[in-house]
Enzyme design. Structure first.
Site, PDB file in Angstrom:
ATOM      1  CE  LYS A 170       0.356   2.177   4.764  1.00 31.54           C
ATOM      2  NZ  LYS A 170       0.548   2.957   3.706  1.00 31.54           N
ATOM      3  CG  ASP A 199      -2.296  -3.862   5.873  1.00 31.17           C
ATOM      4  OD1 ASP A 199      -3.151  -3.844   4.793  1.00 31.17           O
ATOM      5  OD2 ASP A 199      -1.126  -4.080   5.900  1.00 31.17           O
ATOM      6  CG  HIS A 200      -6.655  -0.338   3.332  1.00 30.44           C
ATOM      7  ND1 HIS A 200      -5.456   0.315   3.079  1.00 30.44           N
ATOM      8  CD2 HIS A 200      -7.171  -0.405   1.966  1.00 30.44           C
ATOM      9  CE1 HIS A 200      -5.225   0.724   1.763  1.00 30.44           C
ATOM     10  NE2 HIS A 200      -6.105   0.199   1.003  1.00 30.44           N
ATOM     11  CE  LYS A 204      -7.639  -3.312  -0.855  1.00 30.38           C
ATOM     12  NZ  LYS A 204      -8.284  -2.053  -1.510  1.00 30.38           N
ATOM     13  CD  GLU A 238      -1.475   2.411  -5.986  1.00 33.92           C
ATOM     14  OE1 GLU A 238      -2.306   2.969  -5.358  1.00 33.92           O
ATOM     15  OE2 GLU A 238      -0.057   2.796  -5.184  1.00 33.92           O
ATOM     16  CG  ASP A 257       2.448   4.006   0.515  1.00 30.45           C
ATOM     17  OD1 ASP A 257       2.223   4.502   1.542  1.00 30.45           O
ATOM     18  OD2 ASP A 257       2.128   4.171  -0.645  1.00 30.45           O
ATOM     19  CG  HIS A 262      -1.308  -2.499   1.848  1.00 34.04           C
ATOM     20  ND1 HIS A 262      -1.792  -2.330   3.141  1.00 34.04           N
ATOM     21  CD2 HIS A 262      -1.015  -1.002   1.427  1.00 34.04           C
ATOM     22  CE1 HIS A 262      -1.971  -0.969   3.270  1.00 34.04           C
ATOM     23  NE2 HIS A 262      -1.634  -0.434   2.034  1.00 34.04           N
TER      24      HIS A 262
HETATM   25  C1  BG6 Z   1      -2.386   3.000   0.742  1.00 36.02           C
HETATM   26  C2  BG6 Z   1      -0.961   3.803   0.200  1.00 36.02           C
HETATM   27  O1  BG6 Z   1      -1.934   2.417   1.954  1.00 36.02           O
HETATM   28  O2  BG6 Z   1      -2.767   2.253  -0.179  1.00 36.02           O
HETATM   29  C3  BG6 Z   1      -1.089   4.473  -1.048  1.00 36.02           C
HETATM   30  O3  BG6 Z   1      -0.309   4.665   1.204  1.00 36.02           O
HETATM   31  C4  BG6 Z   1      -1.750   3.452  -1.805  1.00 36.02           C
HETATM   32  O4  BG6 Z   1      -0.021   5.008  -1.517  1.00 36.02           O
HETATM   33  C5  BG6 Z   1      -3.122   2.680  -1.288  1.00 36.02           C
HETATM   34  O5  BG6 Z   1      -2.249   4.122  -2.879  1.00 36.02           O
HETATM   35  C6  BG6 Z   1      -3.503   1.829  -2.355  1.00 36.02           C
HETATM   36  O6  BG6 Z   1      -4.696   1.206  -1.575  1.00 36.02           O
HETATM   37  P1  BG6 Z   1      -6.089   0.634  -2.515  1.00 36.02           P
HETATM   38  O7  BG6 Z   1      -6.844   0.088  -1.586  1.00 36.02           O
HETATM   39  O8  BG6 Z   1      -6.477   1.691  -3.435  1.00 36.02           O
HETATM   40  O9  BG6 Z   1      -5.401  -0.421  -3.277  1.00 36.02           O
END
Ligand code: BG6
Length: 509
Positions: A170, A199-200, A204, A238, A257, A262
């Site tokens: 992404k 999409d990581h 999870k 966050e 973002d 996500h």
């Molecule tokens: C990323 C965003 O895709 O996901 C970041 O670009 C964000 O801005 C991050 O901080 C959050 O990922 P995670 O896994 O820490 O929740």
């Protein structure tokens, strides 16, 4: 090139033969000197190797503009593994793993360097038995995706005698037209089946568990609809700010973002119909179907569906934090949203009239990602209590403190019928007593196995961009009221007012 050792000699493969071992392959990483490779990709691959989940002969070929020898690159990756793999690194395991790591510089404009890249891939195939199976990872700035895809096409590296798949990081586009253009260019060179849009969040454990919670238990699904559910909140808060990524973030903002990808992915797993099977196409069809059922936002009424915010100076966890506009790479008058909340209405039989509230923000008091499913009130209250009854809420805690909580009323011991809200709790830590795998481990392995279930399909990504277009366009107008929340607070007043108008409030995190 050295020959691959046999499985018996391989210290990483001693132990149980596990079912999900992919065929021998090479992962070719573009952008191999970048942060993602160091922080996520190579540490995840090393952890997979240590769990005997990678095949013998598995190889990593890093490439990029930087010039490293194989040895230098291996040394850098060793440092990365030392820094980002929490368990101590066994030297034997590292020796074996690193014997499959290679590097070659690539200049996209220089045909000779492409020839070298192709030649090295073939050498690895021959020397390490990877049979032309290739996972090509785009881990570069997005502006290079199209040049790399074109280059791979012209060098004939989009096909091989084994399988070739591409993983695209992404952001997949910046808005609808750029997404469509990127998709078109990539599909000129690769077929949709070859493309894995990552999409990581889908990697999870707790996000995958949404499927298990809903479809392996008999008790939730009958309640999972408009008759019993009042509304659903999906939050990704966050505590960190933009962490040196101001240049990128200022062009993106939270809606692009976090929400476009996500949070929409989590939404689709929460709201989809049960798929006929866990086949990638079945799951992805259902996810797409429910996204298609989201009511489009009317451009004239964006304020009734979305709230934006940007943090000013403040303090998070007791430490002072500069305002967003003071971050390096951020324009002094920036209108980028570091807080975004969106209300979705889903026009189908299951969800008609049940709003979904999606919110995400940076510089919040703490890091919490969760889904809160709030049930309707009991239809008739028998008990008179001076305190108003709290609603039943099923909270899926995605991270940290992963688990699930059900809140319900219980009788306060003693005379009469006083009611207090209590929690029934499941915690991954106590129930399973082991560390959850990193999202990238699951996703890299799935891509090698050819399982695209947990990757985003082109039409789904396009739908998400299309839906958000009216908000993105409205938010292009400068935000005179920014900054409108303090770093370390729970967001702008406008957001609380928005929920008040809805007759609801944001769940406490
Ligand atoms: C990323 C965003 O895709 O996901 C970041 O670009 C964000 O801005 C991050 O901080 C959050 O990922 P995670 O896994 O820490 O929740």
């Amino acid at each position: 090139m050295e020959k691959t050792s046999t499985e018996a000699e391989n210290p990483l493969r001693q132990g149980l033969r596990l079912e999900r071992t992919p065929e021998p392959s090479t992962i070719l990483i573009f952008g191999a000197s970048g942060d993602l490779t160091r922080r996520k990709l190579v540490p995840a691959l090393f952890r997979l190797a240590r769990q005997n989940l990678l095949p013998g002969g598995f190889s990593i070929l890093g490439t990029g503009r930087s010039r490293f020898s194989h040895e230098e690159f291996r040394r850098r990756m060793r440092e990365a593994v030392d820094e980002f793999v929490s368990e101590p690194v066994d030297s034997n395991a590292w020796e074996h793993f690193s014997s499959g790591i290679f590097y070659t510089p690539t200049d996209l404009d220089d045909p000779q360097s492409l020839e070298r890249l192709g030649g090295l891939l073939q050498e690895i195939d021959q020397g390490r038995g990877t049979s032309g199976n290739r996972l090509i990872y785009f881990s570069t700035p997005p502006s290079l995706y199209v040049p790399i895809a074109r280059m791979l096409g012209s060098a004939g590296l989009n096909r091989s005698k084994g399988w070739t798949r591409v993983v695209v990081e992404k952001p997949f586009g910046h808005d609808l037209p750029s997404m469509q253009e990127l998709n078109r260019e990539i599909l000129e060179v690769f077929s949709e089946e070859q493309v894995y849009r990552i999409d990581h969040y889908l990697g999870k454990e707790t996000v995958q568990n949404i499927l298990v919670l809903r479809f392996s238990n008999g008790i939730f699904e009958p309640l999972w609809n408009r008759r019993y559910i009042d509304h659903i909140q999906i939050t990704a808060a966050e505590s960190l700010g933009v962490e040196g990524r101001g240049g990128y973030f200022d062009q993106a903002g939270t809606l692009r973002d976090m929400i476009q990808n996500h949070l929409f992915q989590i939404f689709s797993l929460i709201a989809m119909e049960p798929p006929a099977s866990l086949e990638a196409s079945e799951v992805r069809d259902e996810k797409t179907k429910v996204i298609r059922a989201i009511r489009p936002f009317s451009p004239e009424r964006v304020d009734q569906f979305a709230v934006r915010g940007q943090y000013g100076p403040g303090a998070v966890n007791g430490s002072p934090v500069p305002g967003y506009r003071e971050e390096p790479g951020v324009a002094p008058e920036s209108s980028a949203d570091t807080y975004a909340a969106v209300k979705l209405l889903v026009d189908n039989w299951r969800w008609a009239g049940v709003p979904f509230y999606l919110r995400s923000a940076k510089c919040m008091p703490k890091r919490v990602t969760e889904v809160a499913v709030q049930f309707r009130e009991a239809p008739h209250l028998l008990f008179e209590d001076s305190q108003p009854l709290e609603p039943n809420v099923l909270t899926l805690r995605i991270q940290p403190d992963e688990g699930i909580t059900l809140r319900f009323g219980a009788k306060l011991p003693g005379q009469g019928f006083k009611i207090r809200t209590v929690n029934m709790d499941f915690r991954y830590g106590t129930s399973f007593g082991r560390k959850l795998p990193e999202a990238y481990e699951r996703l890299l392995l799935d891509a090698m196995l050819g399982d695209s279930t947990l990757f985003a399909r082109g039409d789904t990504v396009e739908l998400c961009w299309r839906l958000l277009t009216p908000i993105l366009e409205a938010w292009q107008a400068p935000a005179a009221h920014f900054p409108n929340y303090q770093a370390g607070s729970w967001g702008p007043k406008e957001s609380g007012d928005f929920m008040k108008r809805e007759g609801r409030r944001w769940s406490r995190l």
